[in-house]
Design a protein around this motif. Sequence first.
Motif, PDB file in Angstrom:
ATOM      1  N   ALA A 198     111.398 -17.354 -15.512  1.00 36.99           N
ATOM      2  CA  ALA A 198     112.779 -16.972 -15.162  1.00 36.99           C
ATOM      3  C   ALA A 198     113.429 -16.249 -16.331  1.00 36.99           C
ATOM      4  O   ALA A 198     114.142 -15.250 -16.174  1.00 36.99           O
ATOM      5  CB  ALA A 198     113.586 -18.213 -14.786  1.00 36.99           C
ATOM      6  N   MET A 199     113.141 -16.740 -17.538  1.00 32.23           N
ATOM      7  CA  MET A 199     113.712 -16.135 -18.741  1.00 32.23           C
ATOM      8  C   MET A 199     113.230 -14.690 -18.890  1.00 32.23           C
ATOM      9  O   MET A 199     114.023 -13.779 -19.189  1.00 32.23           O
ATOM     10  CB  MET A 199     113.262 -16.965 -19.954  1.00 32.23           C
ATOM     11  CG  MET A 199     113.985 -16.628 -21.202  1.00 32.23           C
ATOM     12  SD  MET A 199     115.721 -17.048 -21.031  1.00 32.23           S
ATOM     13  CE  MET A 199     116.326 -16.404 -22.551  1.00 32.23           C
ATOM     14  N   PHE A 222     115.318 -13.049  -7.317  1.00 32.12           N
ATOM     15  CA  PHE A 222     115.095 -14.490  -7.141  1.00 32.12           C
ATOM     16  C   PHE A 222     113.903 -14.969  -7.953  1.00 32.12           C
ATOM     17  O   PHE A 222     112.960 -14.213  -8.200  1.00 32.12           O
ATOM     18  CB  PHE A 222     114.774 -14.786  -5.665  1.00 32.12           C
ATOM     19  CG  PHE A 222     115.996 -14.791  -4.791  1.00 32.12           C
ATOM     20  CD1 PHE A 222     116.661 -15.981  -4.536  1.00 32.12           C
ATOM     21  CD2 PHE A 222     116.456 -13.613  -4.233  1.00 32.12           C
ATOM     22  CE1 PHE A 222     117.791 -15.976  -3.722  1.00 32.12           C
ATOM     23  CE2 PHE A 222     117.583 -13.604  -3.437  1.00 32.12           C
ATOM     24  CZ  PHE A 222     118.256 -14.798  -3.174  1.00 32.12           C
ATOM     25  N   VAL A 223     113.960 -16.229  -8.333  1.00 35.05           N
ATOM     26  CA  VAL A 223     112.729 -16.905  -8.758  1.00 35.05           C
ATOM     27  C   VAL A 223     112.544 -18.086  -7.817  1.00 35.05           C
ATOM     28  O   VAL A 223     113.519 -18.573  -7.215  1.00 35.05           O
ATOM     29  CB  VAL A 223     112.800 -17.448 -10.210  1.00 35.05           C
ATOM     30  CG1 VAL A 223     112.725 -16.314 -11.199  1.00 35.05           C
ATOM     31  CG2 VAL A 223     114.040 -18.292 -10.420  1.00 35.05           C
ATOM     32  N   VAL A 263     121.288 -21.380  -8.489  1.00 39.88           N
ATOM     33  CA  VAL A 263     121.258 -20.303  -9.475  1.00 39.88           C
ATOM     34  C   VAL A 263     121.065 -20.932 -10.848  1.00 39.88           C
ATOM     35  O   VAL A 263     121.380 -22.112 -11.042  1.00 39.88           O
ATOM     36  CB  VAL A 263     122.553 -19.439  -9.510  1.00 39.88           C
ATOM     37  CG1 VAL A 263     122.787 -18.723  -8.205  1.00 39.88           C
ATOM     38  CG2 VAL A 263     123.736 -20.257  -9.921  1.00 39.88           C
ATOM     39  N   VAL A 264     120.536 -20.106 -11.770  1.00 40.47           N
ATOM     40  CA  VAL A 264     120.347 -20.638 -13.109  1.00 40.47           C
ATOM     41  C   VAL A 264     120.829 -19.587 -14.104  1.00 40.47           C
ATOM     42  O   VAL A 264     120.653 -18.394 -13.876  1.00 40.47           O
ATOM     43  CB  VAL A 264     118.868 -21.024 -13.343  1.00 40.47           C
ATOM     44  CG1 VAL A 264     117.947 -19.813 -13.219  1.00 40.47           C
ATOM     45  CG2 VAL A 264     118.667 -21.686 -14.696  1.00 40.47           C
ATOM     46  N   THR A 265     121.487 -20.047 -15.156  1.00 37.80           N
ATOM     47  CA  THR A 265     122.009 -19.079 -16.124  1.00 37.80           C
ATOM     48  C   THR A 265     121.020 -18.925 -17.280  1.00 37.80           C
ATOM     49  O   THR A 265     120.221 -19.818 -17.565  1.00 37.80           O
ATOM     50  CB  THR A 265     123.342 -19.549 -16.743  1.00 37.80           C
ATOM     51  OG1 THR A 265     123.079 -20.727 -17.485  1.00 37.80           O
ATOM     52  CG2 THR A 265     124.387 -19.811 -15.685  1.00 37.80           C
ATOM     53  N   ARG A 266     121.142 -17.784 -17.920  1.00 35.51           N
ATOM     54  CA  ARG A 266     120.257 -17.505 -19.048  1.00 35.51           C
ATOM     55  C   ARG A 266     120.512 -18.509 -20.173  1.00 35.51           C
ATOM     56  O   ARG A 266     119.603 -18.928 -20.879  1.00 35.51           O
ATOM     57  CB  ARG A 266     120.578 -16.092 -19.527  1.00 35.51           C
ATOM     58  CG  ARG A 266     119.544 -15.526 -20.397  1.00 35.51           C
ATOM     59  CD  ARG A 266     119.677 -14.033 -20.340  1.00 35.51           C
ATOM     60  NE  ARG A 266     119.149 -13.433 -21.546  1.00 35.51           N
ATOM     61  CZ  ARG A 266     119.045 -12.135 -21.736  1.00 35.51           C
ATOM     62  NH1 ARG A 266     119.455 -11.301 -20.797  1.00 35.51           N
ATOM     63  NH2 ARG A 266     118.547 -11.651 -22.839  1.00 35.51           N
ATOM     64  N   GLN A 309     119.073 -15.922  -9.256  1.00 37.93           N
ATOM     65  CA  GLN A 309     119.133 -16.800  -8.090  1.00 37.93           C
ATOM     66  C   GLN A 309     117.802 -17.542  -7.939  1.00 37.93           C
ATOM     67  O   GLN A 309     116.750 -17.016  -8.297  1.00 37.93           O
ATOM     68  CB  GLN A 309     119.389 -16.004  -6.802  1.00 37.93           C
ATOM     69  CG  GLN A 309     120.810 -15.508  -6.638  1.00 37.93           C
ATOM     70  CD  GLN A 309     121.193 -14.529  -7.724  1.00 37.93           C
ATOM     71  OE1 GLN A 309     122.104 -14.764  -8.487  1.00 37.93           O
ATOM     72  NE2 GLN A 309     120.459 -13.447  -7.838  1.00 37.93           N
ATOM     73  N   VAL A 310     117.889 -18.716  -7.374  1.00 37.00           N
ATOM     74  CA  VAL A 310     116.680 -19.515  -7.161  1.00 37.00           C
ATOM     75  C   VAL A 310     116.474 -19.671  -5.661  1.00 37.00           C
ATOM     76  O   VAL A 310     117.424 -19.938  -4.919  1.00 37.00           O
ATOM     77  CB  VAL A 310     116.806 -20.898  -7.828  1.00 37.00           C
ATOM     78  CG1 VAL A 310     115.492 -21.666  -7.692  1.00 37.00           C
ATOM     79  CG2 VAL A 310     117.190 -20.747  -9.296  1.00 37.00           C
TER      80      VAL A 310
END
Length: 853
Positions: free
Chosen positions: A330-331, A320-321, A353-356, A343-344
């Motif tokens: 996050a990166m 998680f971040v 959630v965040v994608t790369r 996941q956030v």
Amino acid sequence: MDVIVTHTNTDFDAFAGMLAARRLYPGAVVALSGSLNRNVREFYRLHAEELDVVEPNRLDLDAITRLIVVETLQPERLGDFEGVARREDVEVVVFDHHRGERPDWLAPENLVTSEDGALTTTMVSILAERELEPTPLEATVFALGIHEDTGSLSYPGVGLRDAEALAWCMRHGAQQEMVAQYLHSPLGENERALLDALLAALETHDAGGLDVLLGAVAWPQYVDGVSNLAHKIVDLTDARALVCLVEMEGRVFCVVRTRVAELDAAAIAGGLGGGGHAQAASAVFRGPLEEARGRVLAALPEAIRRGATAGEIMSRPARFVSPDDSVAHAMVLCQRHRQSGIQVGEPGRLVGVVTREDLDKAVGHGLSHAPVKSVMSSEVDTCEESTPLPEVMRLLAASDAGRVPVLRGEEVVGVVTRSDLLRALGEPTAEETAPAGPDLGPRLLEIPRLESVFEAVQAVSDPFEGVYLVGGAVRDVLMGEPSFDVDIAVEGDGIALGRALATALGGRAVPHEKFGTAIVVHPGGRVDVASTRTEFYDYPGALPSVEQASIRQDLYRRDFTINAMAVSVKGEDFGRLVDYFGGLRDLENGVVRVLHTLSFIDDPTRLFRAIRYENRHGFRMDAHTLGLARACVEMELVGELSSARLRDELQALLSEEDVGDSLRRLADLGVDRAIHPHLAAGEEAARVVADLDELRARLAPEAPSWRLRLAVLARRLSSTEILGWSERLRLRRRDAERIADAVTVAPRLVERAAVADEPAALRDIVRPHDPDGALLALAGADGVARERLERYFEELRDVRLEISGGDLAELGLAESPQVGAVLEELLRRKVNGELDGRAAELEAARELLTSSQ
Ligand code: ATP
């Protein structure tokens, strides 16, 4: 007589399997055992002559000594050959692709099984690896076999190997029109009527939440090919699972098809005493239709296979971040853990959630310091640990983020990513990298002569996908041994790299276009460069250009895990050990292990290689590998080696420093008798060789040790047998003659040495057979003979006259045959100890000349 047979409902896969088996047992007869399926029969009728297959009534069953069975493990399915299969005096060998079964009527070492969708795939892979060329007609039958058993590559469980085998058939001339023509033949009137009846009779039953269609009908006359009708019903109805029961002529024919992993067709057919695969199975039941129906329904719960769930395939822990962490942070986490998103929130409180990809874009827009929450998606589909795979698949397909968090209550306990899913489905994933191994860079650069070579490779490797040091050198570097054949494998154009390397090293490249290889000869030595290869391609040039083989495929074709490691020698990756198959672990434990079960059958020279590594390093084959080695010998699949390759491996094995263990192992596995029935390794040979090695080192070190040792192995062959066998082995004529001479003459030399009455006579007897025959005689001699033979080497062999023909000329003897005769007589006297020194020789010469005048 060797006979190849299959089950009585011969489909194309079984038929093709028989034709392929004939390539492995060239002398064997292919026999039909029962009825051919209709399409196979039509094909066969038209091509009978070319296919050279015999009907059982033309065979003398009593004359069969070996039965090679394909595509069934059940002797009762062999029709006329069942009795033969059960006979004690008949050796039975089976090739099949039914997983997991271990029949008790068959010795385990006589069974080859695979998990391929079609048995033909397995057989074709062996032919491809052995580089055996099929005729176009055979290739067509093979293609039909693969099409039929894999539903033209569409059935679950069908893999890349099936597709590659099919491509191999096409490259070898499989006729597409014929495939289309025979794969589906038009239905006859009776079949159409039965199809109608089955469709009308279909009822739906439930098996663990899945619909199973069941059609049961009694039919007044026999109809061939109920399985074909079942196919058609599946096509028409898109049924996930179908059972057809047709009562004809007092028996109920049952065909089961399933297209989902959750239902096992073989288990359903098992309810009626039949069997088959997870997707296709059949049975013939001798009882009333209603009872058959009841049994099938009763077998359904048994046939349910619980599929994998999200909990079983997910990655853990879910990372998680915090929503307020920066995009950059996050990166970094994604990069560090090689994740395509994150996941956030926190495990108990998922907020998004965040994608790369999105993080990347944000960075590109100068938003590195923005909070993650500004770029995340907050609508996240989640699932539970018990969610079945198909549902997870659906969720993933719909998810923008490419990941589905898995909840236990409110808590996120893991996440299923696309890679997790692909892995669970047995497909290769983009992320599939070899587990990181030690960095061998410093060790490579320490190797004195090679530093500049590796630097040059590194300098030219940039345009290529991957550049690796492969083969024995990797093993040797890891073992701290000096090696130094430099073999480079290139993902890409090996010849281009070879040329660039030659320029960099100030040498020249000798390319071999067809094989995509180049030898680079440079002032400091030589480097072999090859493009990576995959098994179904005879050479990389045959690969479609888009289909470059990966280093993993290239390594998978190698013999043992300890030889299937590579070290990257490209740019910044330099020194990374690539070890997909546990080679390092096996090297540390001293284990010789094949990479897959067909390895020895694909290439029996690997038997010699395994024994050589055992012997050289004190390694041992693991139990599985040893079992496979025994099986290959037991099934007599060793003899068909291309002989020059056998020669090379035999020669390599016999050239090692000490070969005692190898000789015992050759006999223990029966490899010696497999290559020639009279070849004898084993304890006795090891003893003779040990004696011979000592004698050779002391008395005649110039004799090639492999040749002497081969003579020991061949000591029971007649001279004609040795010459015949040597020819097949493509031994050089001179070597063959030496060996034949040594073997035949050694025992006689022992006898004759024992009775030689003077040293010169002994020398005359032994000299023509020096060194091979003489050493072999010595190794087998004792008492007086041994003493004398040793004396020959130590004292007599190198006796030379100090005077020559020139001295005789000065004494007045002109060039003539007499010169030779005089010199010979002088030598005889010298060997007998009658002459000592030049003066005595001249004196004797004078005397001889005077007395002859
Ligand atoms: P050695 O020092 O024993 O000769 P090597 O490993 O260098 O060892 P080579 O015969 O030169 O042996 O073969 C080079 C490499 O090619 C091997 O390490 C192995 O990966 C592969 N190889 C050779 N022969 C076979 C074979 N029959 N089947 C599969 N791979 C093979």
